[in-house]
Enzyme design. Structure first.
Site, PDB file in Angstrom:
ATOM      1  N   GLU A   1      -5.712  57.578 -46.505  1.00 20.38           N
ATOM      2  CA  GLU A   1      -6.388  57.304 -45.235  1.00 20.38           C
ATOM      3  C   GLU A   1      -6.722  55.821 -45.078  1.00 20.38           C
ATOM      4  O   GLU A   1      -7.892  55.422 -45.053  1.00 20.38           O
ATOM      5  CB  GLU A   1      -7.621  58.197 -45.103  1.00 20.38           C
ATOM      6  CG  GLU A   1      -7.226  59.670 -45.135  1.00 20.38           C
ATOM      7  CD  GLU A   1      -8.359  60.639 -44.842  1.00 20.38           C
ATOM      8  OE1 GLU A   1      -9.531  60.213 -44.865  1.00 20.38           O
ATOM      9  OE2 GLU A   1      -8.073  61.819 -44.591  1.00 20.38           O
TER      10      GLU A   1
ATOM     11  N   GLU B   1      -2.160  66.424 -46.207  1.00 21.92           N
ATOM     12  CA  GLU B   1      -3.555  66.860 -46.382  1.00 21.92           C
ATOM     13  C   GLU B   1      -4.132  67.478 -45.134  1.00 21.92           C
ATOM     14  O   GLU B   1      -4.034  66.918 -44.039  1.00 21.92           O
ATOM     15  CB  GLU B   1      -4.469  65.699 -46.802  1.00 21.92           C
ATOM     16  CG  GLU B   1      -5.893  66.198 -47.125  1.00 21.92           C
ATOM     17  CD  GLU B   1      -6.899  65.080 -47.339  1.00 21.92           C
ATOM     18  OE1 GLU B   1      -6.558  64.125 -48.060  1.00 21.92           O
ATOM     19  OE2 GLU B   1      -8.015  65.174 -46.776  1.00 21.92           O
TER      20      GLU B   1
END
Length: 629
Positions: free
Chosen positions: A227, A338
């Site tokens: 991220e 994810e």
């Protein structure tokens, strides 16, 4: 369709039966596996349904075209985080082995995304594999060690690989060592903009791959930063890594992997379908090009030669972003790496809510949008959705492990299983019409694959809370099935089709009349959940005209109403033309969902279907398909 009495169903759902070898006669039956949001069916073997000749039916019919192919599938799975390992190790060895066998043997999970160092899901202080006292550095990486992982994580990874030799592993750091960062902390900050730091961070990732290999675990993929647009992680390791810095690390890492004869592939980005609004709002003014465009920026850089594909998460945007990227960079693969399940406001609804959302967005939405993998987040958590440090307090695991050794198999176990048990590595996604949407429209949504052994697998989700009947057609065979409300089903059968579908690339359409919202372009957008509609009662002279954009030699063309089966033309003609001036009449067939014109392989660029009858019903076309000779 097989039906069960209450007592029989109760017995069936206590134990999930192993996947049997295909025992049904070729082209005779399809095997059905079913999970329902009320938990009455949990990967239940629902028997077989008969395959019969293709025929007109009032039931919406999904068309599977196995000779139109998309991505090759890699796998499905989750992450053995520190937290997952810790709760699994609360079980005695025998029970832990049984749970691992359920996950990697029976459910056949075969993809694990492993944190490189600590993430937000850990039961101890944050760490990396090269931590040194504040103020010190270790450019030579002399202190690098994966000793931390040898107690729990590496044994579990080796056990998973023994249970499923097809296992793939992706490594992802939540933060590089603090001495490489601008703020000297694992939480927040940036990578120091220095060539020596880029080399050191690349070397750190290389050493991780080498160390795991020495421990008997092959790392098949790496991403550079979890991220990278999450600039303010809430109390857990993280880092802001703009695309230009990621490119600099990759330009160091790619040659290092090659020089060390490692086949580990590099994936870029590893963040949401679209940038979260909070992250976008905190983007530095000179880096706004990364907003909703980070993967494109990276793949347009010189580092792209080392990048195999792009990894995505689910926490903002929708899966269509992956198709948009594929259309720009079709040579680069796409992985989904994810998404966590989440506890509902009323915990009693968690199984149902997770099953439905994951079915639409992850299992079907991702794979219909080019993802080669579907990976959930934590493999296992405790009943308090932990342990964790900062981050998410409502995230759920694939399984929940209680303090007294109770193990609960959550909705994620079944949603992943509907793919992992039946869609083998090397399977190819193939064309199928699908009426549902990721955002929910109450229809049936599906995705289809052909396994290396020739079996066809269709995974379908009924978005409606009420039962819905659906037919499935492959070539000249079809079957029908009634899906319970909200259910997720997998169908497996052996079949064959000689149809040669033509990709609708560059097709356009015009019509008269046309609804202001259900525009003609919807008929040729390769998406049966959208449609062209007149928006008015049927009258003679109404038409839809398709321009292939080039001259083709189609054998036939099909105008498909999709789920709006009552909106078929009450009388029609089909005409075709090479130049848009001289038209000839095509023989027609079909009086329901499918209106078909026989084009006989003649040179054709334009095809027009015109209504000749009257009806109070609108006239709709959800999908136009052409087939070559």
């Amino acid at each position: 369709m097989a039906r069960f009495g209450t007592a029989a169903l109760t017995a069936l759902v206590l134990v999930v039966a192993p996947v049997p070898a295909a025992a049904h006669p070729r082209d005779a039956t399809a095997q059905v596996w079913l999970t329902s949001p009320d938990g009455a069916y949990k990967m239940t073997d629902a028997g077989t349904v008969a395959l019969g000749p293709a025929a007109e039916t009032a039931t919406p019919t999904i068309v599977v075209d196995p000779n139109r192919r998309f991505q090759t599938m890699t796998g499905f799975g989750a992450s053995i985080t520190d937290s997952s390992a810790a709760v699994l190790y609360r079980l005695d060895p025998g029970q832990r082995s049984q749970v691992m066998a359920e996950l990697f043997g029976r459910d056949r999970l075969n993809f694990l995304r492993q944190p490189i160092g600590a993430s937000d899901f850990t039961d101890e202080p944050a760490y990396t594999y090269d931590d040194v006292p504040a103020g010190q550095t270790d450019y030579a990486l002399r202190h690098f060690s994966v000793a931390h992982d040898k107690t729990q994580i590496l044994p579990l990874l080796r056990q998973a690989a023994r249970l499923n030799p097809e296992l793939k592993v992706l490594g992802t750091p939540w933060s590089p060592p603090a001495w490489m960062k601008t703020n000297g902390s694992l939480i927040g900050g940036r990578l120091i903009d220095n060539p020596a730091i880029y080399r050191a961070f690349a070397g750190y990732l290389l050493k991780f791959v080498q160390a795991y290999k020495a421990e008997g675990v092959r790392v098949d993929y790496l991403t550079i930063q979890n991220e990278p647009q999450n600039r303010n992680p809430s109390g857990y390791p993280g880092m802001d890594l703009p695309s230009w810095q990621e490119a600099k690390v990759i330009e160091q890492l790619g040659p290092m992997l090659r020089a060390n004869h490692l086949n580990t592939k590099i994936l870029g980005y590893d963040h949401n379908w679209n940038e979260h609004p909070n992250d976008a709002a905190n983007t530095p003014p000179d880096e706004t090009a990364d907003i909703d465009h980070y993967p494109q920026e990276l793949l347009a850089s010189p580092a792209a030669r080392w990048v195999d594909g792009t990894a995505y998460h689910c926490y903002a945007g929708d899966p269509s972003a992956m198709t948009a990227l594929h259309n720009e960079f079709p040579a680069k693969d796409i992985y989904f790496t994810e998404c966590s399940g989440s506890q509902s406001g009323d915990p009693a609804n968690t199984f149902s809510d997770t099953l439905k959302w994951h079915a639409r967005n992850l299992i079907i939405g991702n794979t219909r949008n080019w993802a080669k993998s579907v990976v959930n987040w934590n493999l296992a958590l405790d009943p308090a959705n932990g342990p964790h440090t900062g981050g998410c307090g409502t995230c759920t695991g694939v399984v929940t492990v209680g303090d007294q050794g109770q193990v609960t198999y959550n909705a994620e176990f079944y949603t992943l299983g509907h793919m992992a048990r039946f869609v083998r590595p090397g399977a190819v996604r193939v064309a199928s019409t699908s009426f549902g949407t990721t955002g929910w429209n109450g229809q049936v949504m599906d995705v289809a694959f052909v396994n290396p052994n020739g079996e066809t697998v269709l995974v379908a989700h009924n978005e409606n809370d009420n039962p819905q009947a659906v037919a499935v057609r492959l070539g000249d065979r079809q079957f029908s099935y009634t899906l319970p409300g909200g259910a997720l089903a997998t169908f497996i059968w052996r079949g064959h089709s000689d149809d040669r579908p033509i990709a609708p690339t560059g097709w356009t359409a015009t019509a008269s009349p046309a609804s202001a919202t259900d525009v003609p372009a919807n008929a040729v957008d390769d998406d049966a959940s959208t449609r062209f509609s007149t928006g008015a009662a049927q009258q003679p002279g109404q038409y839809l005209q398709v321009d292939f954009g080039r001259t083709l030699r189609p054998e036939r063309i099909v105008f498909d109403t999709g789920a709006s089966t009552g909106d078929y033309p009450r009388g029609y003609t089909i005409q075709a033309s090479r130049d848009g001036q001289t038209w000839w009449a095509a023989p027609t067939a079909g009086t329901g969902q499918f209106s078909t014109g026989n084009l006989n392989g003649r040179q054709t660029r334009y095809v027009r279907i015109s209504v000749t009858g009257e009806s109070g019903s609108w006239w709709s076309v959800a999908d136009v398909r052409a087939y070559a000779r």
